[in-house]
Design an enzyme around this catalytic site. Structure first.
Site, PDB file in Angstrom:
ATOM      1  CG  HIS A   6      25.623   4.028  36.812  1.00 19.83           C
ATOM      2  ND1 HIS A   6      26.522   4.960  36.398  1.00 19.83           N
ATOM      3  CD2 HIS A   6      24.845   3.756  35.722  1.00 19.83           C
ATOM      4  CE1 HIS A   6      26.302   5.261  35.124  1.00 19.83           C
ATOM      5  NE2 HIS A   6      25.287   4.537  34.684  1.00 19.83           N
ATOM      6  CG  ASN A  46      34.059   7.184  39.783  1.00 26.00           C
ATOM      7  OD1 ASN A  46      34.113   6.269  38.947  1.00 26.00           O
ATOM      8  ND2 ASN A  46      32.930   7.544  40.368  1.00 26.00           N
ATOM      9  CD  GLU A  56      24.426   5.484  40.557  1.00 24.07           C
ATOM     10  OE1 GLU A  56      23.425   4.729  40.573  1.00 24.07           O
ATOM     11  OE2 GLU A  56      25.458   5.222  41.195  1.00 24.07           O
ATOM     12  NE  ARG A  82      30.595   1.275  41.094  1.00 24.49           N
ATOM     13  CZ  ARG A  82      31.242   2.026  41.991  1.00 24.49           C
ATOM     14  NH1 ARG A  82      31.897   1.449  42.981  1.00 24.49           N
ATOM     15  NH2 ARG A  82      31.214   3.334  41.910  1.00 24.49           N
ATOM     16  CG  HIS A  83      30.949   3.562  35.612  1.00 22.42           C
ATOM     17  ND1 HIS A  83      31.997   4.216  36.223  1.00 22.42           N
ATOM     18  CD2 HIS A  83      29.855   3.796  36.378  1.00 22.42           C
ATOM     19  CE1 HIS A  83      31.561   4.831  37.303  1.00 22.42           C
ATOM     20  NE2 HIS A  83      30.251   4.582  37.436  1.00 22.42           N
ATOM     21  NE  ARG A 115      29.111   7.394  36.007  1.00 26.69           N
ATOM     22  CZ  ARG A 115      28.083   8.235  35.987  1.00 26.69           C
ATOM     23  NH1 ARG A 115      27.901   9.041  34.965  1.00 26.69           N
ATOM     24  NH2 ARG A 115      27.216   8.256  36.989  1.00 26.69           N
TER      25      ARG A 115
END
Ligand code: ATP
Ligand code: F6P
Length: 443
Positions: free
Chosen positions: A379, A246, A314, A239-240, A291
């Site tokens: 994502h 977040n 995403e 994932r980023h 991201r």
């Protein structure tokens, strides 16, 4: 969930305007032993399952093992009348069960996994299927690369239940003898069978011969087969790094990395180094969102330029983009509940469902099959769907899988499964995982 006009039929992911009831295909494997037939059969079924197309392998060897668990090569000699009778009975039982499975509406694609190495046998299968309105697609794997065949024998045949408890050398010799017995009667698909629908994969699809493939579903299967290779390789998933969204518990958006996310991006090259061979380089794919691009940017020195894919963006949360789960529960309580009730199928208003994501990931899966070592920085929802394909995770579970931030996952496909390894960076991050029924903010 509200299907939109002109959308793909939600029940049948390949079926724009297609009647599910119309489609029933038996994919009939053809080829000498140790030519990758079971490997191909299992991959096709895993791919179809992932696309929510009910499919099943009927392996004649498993039926034969019920009566003859540990045959020696002589069992497969056509002059062995008892062997012939038992092999014929195993094939009959598998075909009968398969047709019954179709009758009961349990699925639409069956893969009949056996050598089916004579014209007589293939004609018999075709006629049995035609009588029940089941189309046949013959898939022949031809391979004359002796060293590859021997490697297949050592890799998978010496550990087969046929040779349980036997010395691998003895098993390998017997299996070679078994192959010789089959070679005496093997008939490749040729012009006598020009009326049949078939694909011949020669030396692992270095050459492909396609005959009479007209149907959409059959052509999807053939396209998938043409992308397969068996070179050793792995797929890395991350994932980023933690993003500003977040930290705030917000979903969607195109936020920058948080300071901890930036630290993960800087640490990613050394984390990846721990999981590759010295000198090995990877092809890096990202989404088009900031991201993931920021997370992958320090990999460029060693692994070269990253390739951004829109298909890796995403899951689109539509009107909920930029909200927290608490906001969504307050503003759209019915949607919030509907999503928990059926997360895979729930489509955000103006956005996507997991099912939609799987459809848009299809070209990514095809490219992953065609390519070798790829690192994907993407994502949470996208990673879940890609992971589900390789690890065969059912759709009731895949949207609920916990995939932590700041972790590299390495998947290595093997003959009949995939090995998973993980490397976690020593950089804290919020957890973005939400369990069913909860609207708790990320922590
Ligand atoms: P059997 O007839 O004994 O059941 P099989 O043809 O089903 O044999 P598999 O058990 O599928 O053979 O053999 C698996 C091995 O074949 C794996 O190691 C895989 O890498 C290799 N393989 C996969 N595809 C091919 C192919 N197209 N040609 C040759 N080998 C392949
Ligand atoms: O190794 C060959 C094999 O997979 C056996 O395990 C199995 O009994 C046979 O193929 C099934 O195919 P057929 O009976 O059609 O040759």
């Amino acid at each position: 969930m509200s299907p939109v006009e002109g959308d793909i039929c939600t029940k049948h992911p390949f079926g724009v305007g297609m009647q599910v009831d119309d489609i029933r295909i038996c994919v009939v494997m053809v080829g000498l032993p140790a030519r990758g037939k079971s490997f191909i059969a299992q991959k096709v079924v895993r791919y179809l399952d992932w696309r929510d197309i009910p499919a099943k392998v009927f392996n004649v060897g498993n039926y034969r093992r019920a009566d003859t668990p540990q045959p020696t090569a002589d069992f497969f000699d056509t002059s062995n009348t008892e062997g012939e009778r038992l092999r014929r009975a195993a094939a009959e039982a598998a075909v009968t069960d398969m047709l019954e499975w179709f009758h009961q509406g349990k699925g639409i694609i069956a893969v009949l996994d056996a050598t089916n190495s004579t014209k007589d046998r293939r004609r018999w299968i075709q006629e049995r299927c035609a009588a029940d309105n089941v189309a046949t697609l013959f898939v022949e794997s031809k391979c004359d690369d002796e060293s590859l065949i021997m490697q297949n024998v050592m890799d998978v045949k010496t550990t087969s239940p046929d040779y349980k408890g036997l010395d691998p050398e003895v098993a390998a010799k017997d299996f070679r003898d078994r192959i010789r017995k089959y070679e005496l009667v093997y008939e490749t698909i040729d012009e006598d069978e020009a009326d049949m629908t078939y694909v011949k994969l020669i030396n692992v699809a270095s050459q492909t011969v396609i005959n009479r493939v007209h149907d959409y579903m059959q052509s999807r299967i053939v396209y998938y087969l043409m992308n397969l290779h068996i070179k050793p390789r792995s797929i890395w998933l991350s994932r980023h790094g933690e993003s500003m969204y977040n930290l705030e518990g917000k979903i969607g958006g195109d936020a920058d990395l948080s300071p901890r996310g930036e630290a993960y991006a800087r640490s990613l090259p050394s984390l990846v180094d721990q999981s590759i061979e010295p000198g090995q380089t990877l092809t890096v794919w990202t989404s088009t969102l900031r991201r993931t691009i920021q997370t992958a940017r320090y990999l460029v020195d060693k692994h070269g330029r990253q390739l951004p894919w829109k298909a890796l963006d995403e899951l689109d949360s539509g009107v909920c983009d930029g909200l927290t789960y608490e906001d969504i529960e307050a503003k759209y309580p019915e949607d919030f509940k509907a999503r928990d009730d059926d997360k895979y199928n729930y489509r955000y208003r103006g956005g996507e469902s997991y099912r939609d994501v799987v459809v848009r990931l299809e070209p990514i899966i095809m490219e992953l099959e065609r390519n070798e070592d790829i690192l994907i920085v993407t994502h949470q929802a996208i990673l879940r769907c890609i992971y589900a394909y390789f690890m065969n995770v059912p759709q009731e579970r895949s949207p609920w899988m916990e995939v932590p931030l700041h972790t590299v996952i390495k998947l290595t496909p093997r003959a009949y499964g995939t090995i998973e390894e993980r490397w976690k960076a020593d950089i804290p991050a919020v957890s973005t995982f939400r369990t069913k029924g909860s609207s708790a903010k990320h922590q």
